[in-house]
Design a protein around this motif. Structure first.
Motif, short mmCIF file in Angstrom:
data_model
loop_
_atom_site.label_atom_id
_atom_site.label_comp_id
_atom_site.label_asym_id
_atom_site.label_seq_id
_atom_site.Cartn_x
_atom_site.Cartn_y
_atom_site.Cartn_z
N PHE A 172 0.83 -1.21 0.00
CA PHE A 172 0.00 0.00 0.00
C PHE A 172 0.85 1.25 0.00
O PHE A 172 0.42 2.31 -0.49
N ALA A 173 2.07 1.17 0.55
CA ALA A 173 2.97 2.32 0.46
C ALA A 173 3.36 2.58 -0.98
O ALA A 173 3.43 3.75 -1.42
N GLN A 174 3.65 1.53 -1.76
CA GLN A 174 3.95 1.71 -3.18
C GLN A 174 2.74 2.29 -3.92
O GLN A 174 2.88 3.13 -4.82
N LEU A 175 1.56 1.84 -3.53
CA LEU A 175 0.34 2.36 -4.16
C LEU A 175 0.17 3.85 -3.85
O LEU A 175 -0.21 4.64 -4.73
N ALA A 176 0.45 4.24 -2.61
CA ALA A 176 0.35 5.66 -2.24
C ALA A 176 1.41 6.49 -2.96
O ALA A 176 1.14 7.63 -3.37
N GLN A 177 2.61 5.93 -3.13
CA GLN A 177 3.66 6.65 -3.84
C GLN A 177 3.28 6.87 -5.31
O GLN A 177 3.55 7.92 -5.89
N LEU A 178 2.63 5.86 -5.90
CA LEU A 178 2.17 6.00 -7.28
C LEU A 178 1.12 7.10 -7.38
O LEU A 178 1.11 7.88 -8.34
N GLU A 180 0.91 9.73 -5.40
CA GLU A 180 1.57 11.01 -5.20
C GLU A 180 2.25 11.51 -6.47
O GLU A 180 2.32 12.71 -6.72
N SER A 181 2.75 10.57 -7.28
CA SER A 181 3.43 10.96 -8.52
C SER A 181 2.46 11.39 -9.60
O SER A 181 2.86 11.99 -10.60
N GLY A 182 1.18 11.08 -9.44
CA GLY A 182 0.18 11.45 -10.42
C GLY A 182 -0.36 12.85 -10.15
O GLY A 182 0.04 13.53 -9.21
N PRO A 183 -1.29 13.30 -10.98
CA PRO A 183 -1.86 14.65 -10.78
C PRO A 183 -2.67 14.72 -9.50
O PRO A 183 -3.26 13.72 -9.05
N ALA A 184 -2.71 15.90 -8.90
CA ALA A 184 -3.45 16.07 -7.66
C ALA A 184 -4.94 15.86 -7.86
O ALA A 184 -5.65 15.49 -6.93
N SER A 185 -5.42 16.09 -9.08
CA SER A 185 -6.85 15.94 -9.35
C SER A 185 -7.30 14.49 -9.31
O SER A 185 -8.50 14.21 -9.29
N GLY A 188 -8.83 11.48 -5.63
CA GLY A 188 -10.08 10.77 -5.32
C GLY A 188 -10.14 9.41 -5.96
O GLY A 188 -10.56 8.43 -5.35
N GLU A 189 -9.72 9.31 -7.23
CA GLU A 189 -9.68 8.01 -7.90
C GLU A 189 -8.70 7.07 -7.23
O GLU A 189 -8.93 5.85 -7.16
N ALA A 190 -7.58 7.61 -6.72
CA ALA A 190 -6.60 6.76 -6.04
C ALA A 190 -7.17 6.16 -4.77
O ALA A 190 -6.90 5.00 -4.44
#
Length: 837
Positions: A172-178, A180-185, A188-190
Motif C-alpha cells: 500500500f505504500a507503493q500504491l500511495a507513492q504512485l 503522489e506521482s500522479g496529478p493532484a486531481s 479521489g480516484e486513487a
C-alpha cells in the motif's frame, strides 16, 4: 472463389450494462489464460480458537491509535466471535457462511448478531457500531473472507487504511507513492482504487503482490452486476496494479479487454448467434465460411455470416418451417426477397407505445450477392470435391439481373455529388466556427480556473459563476448559470471543442479515412530532406487500413500547425506523449500501446477516440454553426464527407487525378474520380478549354477576320437559298449535288403556299412520262419517274405540315362483365371511335 463484398454496416458494441453471464461469454480465450484465484476452504487463521483470534487482533499491528477505536474494535471482535461460536462449523469461515449474513445486503446484516446478543442479555449500547468494527478486524485479519458481491453492497471507509496497516504495509505504500506521482486531481480516484484493492485482499486473502489478473476481472464482473453505474472508477484500480508490476508482462493493458469490448468469435460462434433449426444447413454454412476464411478479413467474415445465417436461412425457416434443402420453391424465394428488401425497427411513439417502422434496406443487393455467391461457390467446389459439396448443388434462386448495380451506382454517384456540392461551399464557415469555439472555450476555462468557487467568472457579463462542487472530480472545473442554475462542465466543453477542431482540420487537409485518423500516432509524422536544398519536409505516414497499403502525405503549413498544436497538448508538462492501447472495432483486436494523436482522458486512463465519439464531436460542432440543408434540417457532416471534399477541391484546383489517387490510397483511378463531384460551371469551362485547345491545333488562317468579299458571299448564300417551291437547306459554300433539280433534293423544305405550283409540276411530269412512253423515249422515262416520286414526296410533306396531326384519346382499358361476341366487339369499337370523332 468469388470476390469479397465489403459489408458497409457495423454492429454496435455492447455496453457495460451487460450482466455477468454476458460478460463472461466474451473473450473466453483471455479469461482462460488469466483465471481468478479459487476460493480456499481452509487457511491457518480461520481455524484458530476464539482466544487466539482475540489475542492476535488486539495486539500490534491491529491496535488503533485512538483509544475509543481500539476499545470498539475489541468489543466488536469479541461479540462477533461469541455470535459465530453459536453457529455450527469447523472454521470461522464455515460459521460465517452458515450464518446467512451475506443474504442481507448493506448494514442490515448486523440484525442477526444483535438479535443473538439481546437474547443473551448483553447491553445493547453501541453494539451496531462495534459489530461493524469487529467485522472489519476479522476481514483484515484474514479470519473470514466475505463474498465479493456482498462486500460491494456496503461502504468501506476504513477498509483500505486498516488493510495497509495490518496486511500489506509495503504494497500500500507503493500504491500511495504512485498516487503522489500522479496529478493532484486524481487523488479521489486513487482512494477508490485502494479500496477496491483492499476488498480483493479481504475476499481472496494474501497481499497486493498475490493479486492476479483474474481476481480483477472477477471484481469488475461483479461490479457490473451489483453497481450498474461507476464509469472509469470501476477499472482504475487495474491500471494502478499493472503500473506497480504486479501482473505478468503479457497481461492486457486494460481490463476492458475482458468484457467492455467483444473479441473475435469463432466461425461456430458467428453462426450460432442465430437460431438455425436445421443442423445440416447450419453445418454447411460453417463449412462454407471456413472454406472462405483465408481470403476474408474478420469484418467481411462477420458480414457474410450475418447474411447467410441471419438474413438468409433464419428467415427462410421462419417463412417455411421444416425446410432442409437449399432448393427454394419459386414462391418461397419471392417471399424471402420481399422480406429482406425492407428492414424493421421499433421506436417509441409520443404516447410511449412501441411502434414498428419499416424502411427500405439500402444494401439489399449486397445481401443478395452474398447468398448468390454461396450457391455458385458450392457448385464450383462440387467439381473438385463432389463427396463434400455435390449433395448441396441446386439452382440459384437469384438471377444476374436481380443483383445488377449499374443503376444503383449512378444514383449513388448523383447523391454523393450533390452531398459534396452542398457541403463544400460551407466548409469555410464550419472551420471558422470550430476554431472560434475552441478559443472561446479555452479562454472561459482559463478564467474559471482563476476564479474562486462561488464567485462570478470574469468576462461573462455575470452569466456564469464558478460552481461549488466538492464531490466532483478534481480535474474538472464546473460553472453555474446565474439565470437558470444549470451546471456546465467547462473542462469537458473545452476538451470537446479542441478535439472537434483538430479532427475537422486533419480530415479536411489530408482526406484520410475515419479509421486512419484514429490510428495516427506521433511516430506517423516522418521527415524527408530534399536532396537539392536540404529542406526538411514533414510527411505523415498513414497506416494500412482498407487497402492494406501504407502511403505518405505532404504536410501543408496549415496541417503542420494543427499537428504541432495536438502534440503540445498531449505532452503537457512532460516531454513524452502517453501510450494508449486502442481497440480495433473492425478486426476485433487490441492494438499494442502507441502514442496516438487522438486520445481522450477518462479518469486516469488514456483511451483512444472511437468512431462513435468522433461522430458525436462532429454533430456538436455542426450544431454550433447553425448550418442547415435545403430542407431546413441541421446539416450533417460524416467523416467521409471531408474525404470527398478533399478530392473534389484538389482536382478542381489543378491536382492531377492520378496524384490524388495515390494520396487517397485508392487502387483504381475510377474510385478517385467517383469521389469528385462535377459542377455545371465546371463542365462549361472544360468545354471552352477544349475548344481553345482545338483552335490552337488548327491552322491559324481558319480563324482570321473575314474580308468584305467573303462576308458578302456569306450573306448572298442565304439569298440564293430561296427557290420557287420552298427553301434550300444546303450548308454554306457547299455545291448543289442535284444540279438544281430541287424537286429531287432531300434538303428542300417545301413551302405550303406553293402547293399549286408543285401540283402543276407533278401533272406536267405525268404528262411527259406518258408522252415519252408513247414516243418510245425509254431513256428519259426513268429520270422523269425519279422526279415524279420526289414531287409526290414533297406534296406529302406539305400535307403533313398543313394538317399538324391529330391526337386521338384511346381511353383506358376496362374489364367487361361478360366476354362479348366478335360482332358486339366490332360494333363497340366502331361506336367508341365515332364518339371520339
Amino acid at each position: 472463389m468469388t470476390s469479397t463484398t465489403k459489408h458497409s454496416t457495423r454492429r454496435q458494441l455492447q455496453t457495460a450494462n451487460a450482466t455477468v453471464e454476458q460478460a463472461r461469454a466474451r473473450n473466453n480465450v483471455l479469461r482462460e489464460r488469466f483465471p481468478p484465484r479459487s476460493a480456499e476452504a481452509w487457511w491457518p487463521a480461520t481455524e484458530q480458537s476464539a482466544d487466539e483470534v482475540l489475542r492476535r487482533l488486539t495486539a500490534p499491528p491491529f491496535l488503533a491509535a485512538a483509544n475509543a477505536s481500539r476499545a470498539g474494535r475489541r468489543r466488536g471482535v469479541a461479540k462477533l466471535l461469541r455470535w459465530l461460536s453459536s453457529i455450527p462449523g469447523d472454521t470461522w469461515q464455515q460459521r460465517w457462511k452458515a450464518s446467512r449474513a451475506e443474504e442481507i445486503p448493506g448494514a442490515d446484516w448486523t440484525d442477526l448478531p444483535l438479535r443473538f446478543l439481546h437474547e443473551s442479555g448483553l447491553s445493547p449500547s453501541y453494539e451496531r457500531g462495534d459489530l461493524t468494527s469487529g467485522l472489519l478486524m476479522l476481514a483484515c485479519g484474514d479470519v473470514i473472507r466475505p463474498d465479493l458481491a456482498w462486500m460491494l453492497t456496503r461502504t468501506h471507509k476504513h477498509l483500505a487504511p486498516v488493510m495497509a496497516e495490518v496486511r500489506d504495509p509495503e504494497g500500500f505504500a507503493q500504491l500511495a507513492q504512485l498516487a503522489e506521482s500522479g496529478p493532484a486531481s486524481a487523488r479521489g480516484e486513487a482512494t477508490i482504487a485502494a479500496t477496491r484493492i483492499a476488498m480483493i485482499l479481504a475476499c481472496k486473502g494474501g497481499s497486493i503482490s498475490s493479486i492476479t489478473v483474474g481476481d480483477c476481472v472477477e471484481l469488475v464482473d461483479t461490479l457490473r452486476q451489483v453497481h450498474v453505474r461507476g464509469g472509469q472508477r470501476k477499472v482504475d484500480f487495474y491500471l494502478r496494479l499493472r503500473a506497480l508490476g504486479v501482473f505478468p508482462e503479457d497481461a492486457p493493458a486494460t481490463i476492458r479487454a475482458f468484457g467492455l469490448a467483444a473479441g473475435r468469435l469463432s466461425i461456430e460462434e458467428l453462426v450460432d448467434r442465430y437460431p438455425i433449426r436445421c443442423r445440416p444447413v447450419r453445418d454447411l454454412i460453417v463449412d462454407y465460411l471456413r472454406e472462405r476464411q483465408p481470403s476474408l478479413d474478420y469484418t467481411s467474415l462477420d458480414a457474410v455470416s450475418r447474411t447467410l445465417a441471419g438474413l438468409f436461412w433464419t428467415r427462410i425457416e421462419a417463412l417455411s418451417p421444416g425446410i432442409d434443402s437449399l432448393r427454394l420453391p419459386p414462391a418461397l424465394a419471392r417471399a424471402w426477397k420481399a422480406d429482406i428488401a425492407t428492414k424493421k425497427r421499433t421506436t417509441i411513439g409520443p404516447d410511449g407505445t412501441a411502434i414498428e417502422v419499416a424502411s427500405p434496406r439500402l444494401n439489399a443487393k449486397d445481401e443478395l450477392i452474398r447468398v448468390r455467391a454461396l450457391y455458385l461457390d458450392i457448385a464450383h467446389w462440387a467439381a473438385e470435391e463432389p463427396a463434400r459439396w455435390a449433395p448441396w448443388v441446386v439452382p440459384c434462386p437469384i438471377s444476374d439481373d436481380e443483383i445488377s448495380k449499374a443503376k444503383d451506382r449512378k444514383h449513388r454517384k448523383a447523391r454523393m455529388d450533390q452531398r459534396t456540392r452542398d457541403r463544400l461551399p460551407v466548409l469555410p464557415v464550419l472551420t471558422d466556427t470550430v476554431d472560434r469555439r475552441r478559443r472561446a472555450a479555452a479562454e472561459l476555462l482559463a478564467a474559471a480556473e482563476h476564479t474562486r468557487p462561488g464567485d462570478l467568472i470574469p468576462d461573462t457579463a455575470g452569466a456564469l459563476r464558478r460552481a461549488v462542487a466538492p464531490k466532483a472530480a478534481g480535474h474538472m472545473t464546473w460553472a453555474e448559470e446565474t439565470s437558470t442554475g444549470r451546471r456546465r462542465n467547462l473542462t469537458y466543453e473545452e476538451t470537446e471543442a479542441f478535439w472537434a477542431f483538430a479532427a475537422i482540420e486533419v480530415l479536411r487537409l489530408t482526406g484520410i479515412r475515419n479509421e486512419e485518423l484514429l490510428e495516427l500516432t506521433h511516430h506517423s509524422v516522418t521527415e524527408y530532406r530534399l536532396p537539392s536544398t536540404g529542406e526538411v519536409v514533414p510527411l505523415p505516414q498513414v497506416a494500412p487500413s482498407k487497402t492494406d497499403s501504407e502511403r505518405l502525405l505532404l504536410v501543408s503549413p496549415e496541417l503542420a500547425d494543427v499537428l504541432s498544436t495536438i502534440v503540445r497538448r498531449l505532452r503537457g508538462g512532460s516531454r513524452a506523449i502517453p501510450l494508449v492501447t486502442s481497440y480495433d472495432v473492425h478486426e476485433r483486436v487490441w492494438n499494442p500501446p502507441m502514442p496516438l494523436l487522438f486520445p481522450r482522458d477518462i479518469g486516469t486512463e488514456h483511451r483512444a477516440f472511437t468512431p462513435t465519439a468522433l461522430r458525436k464531436l462532429l454533430i456538436n460542432a455542426l450544431a454550433a454553426t447553425g448550418l442547415t440543408d435545403a430542407g431546413g434540417e441541421l446539416l450533417v457532416f460524416s467523416p467521409h464527407d471531408f474525404r470527398r471534399i478533399f478530392v473534389t477541391d484538389a482536382i478542381m484546383n489543378g491536382l492531377p487525378p492520378h496524384i490524388a489517387q495515390v494520396l487517397c490510397g485508392h487502387r483504381s483511378l475510377d474510385t478517385t474520380m467517383g469521389y469528385k463531384a462535377i459542377y455545371p460551371a465546371e463542365t462549361i469551362e472544360a468545354h471552352r478549354a477544349f475548344i481553345a485547345r482545338r483552335r490552337a491545333s488548327r491552322p491559324s488562317e481558319e480563324y482570321r477576320t473575314p474580308t468584305e468579299e467573303e462576308w458578302d458571299a456569306f450573306l448572298a448564300h442565304f439569298e440564293k437559298r430561296k427557290v420557287s417551291i420552298g427553301t434550300c437547306g444546303r450548308a454554306f459554300s457547299s455545291p448543289c449535288v442535284h444540279e438544281h433539280a430541287c424537286v429531287r433534293c432531300s434538303l428542300l423544305r417545301p413551302d405550303p403556299a406553293q402547293r399549286g405550283r408543285l401540283e402543276e409540276i407533278r401533272d406536267n411530269l405525268v404528262a411527259r412520262i406518258a408522252e415519252a412512253e408513247r414516243e418510245g423515249w425509254l431513256g428519259e422515262v426513268e429520270g422523269l419517274r425519279v422526279s415524279l416520286a420526289g414531287a409526290e414526296d414533297k406534296l406529302a410533306q406539305m400535307g403533313r405540315r398543313a394538317s399538324g396531326g391529330t391526337a386521338i384519346d384511346l381511353g383506358m382499358p376496362r374489364i367487361a362483365a361478360a366476354q362479348p361476341t366478335q360482332a358486339e366487339g366490332t360494333a363497340s369499337l366502331t361506336q367508341s371511335l365515332d364518339d371520339q370523332q
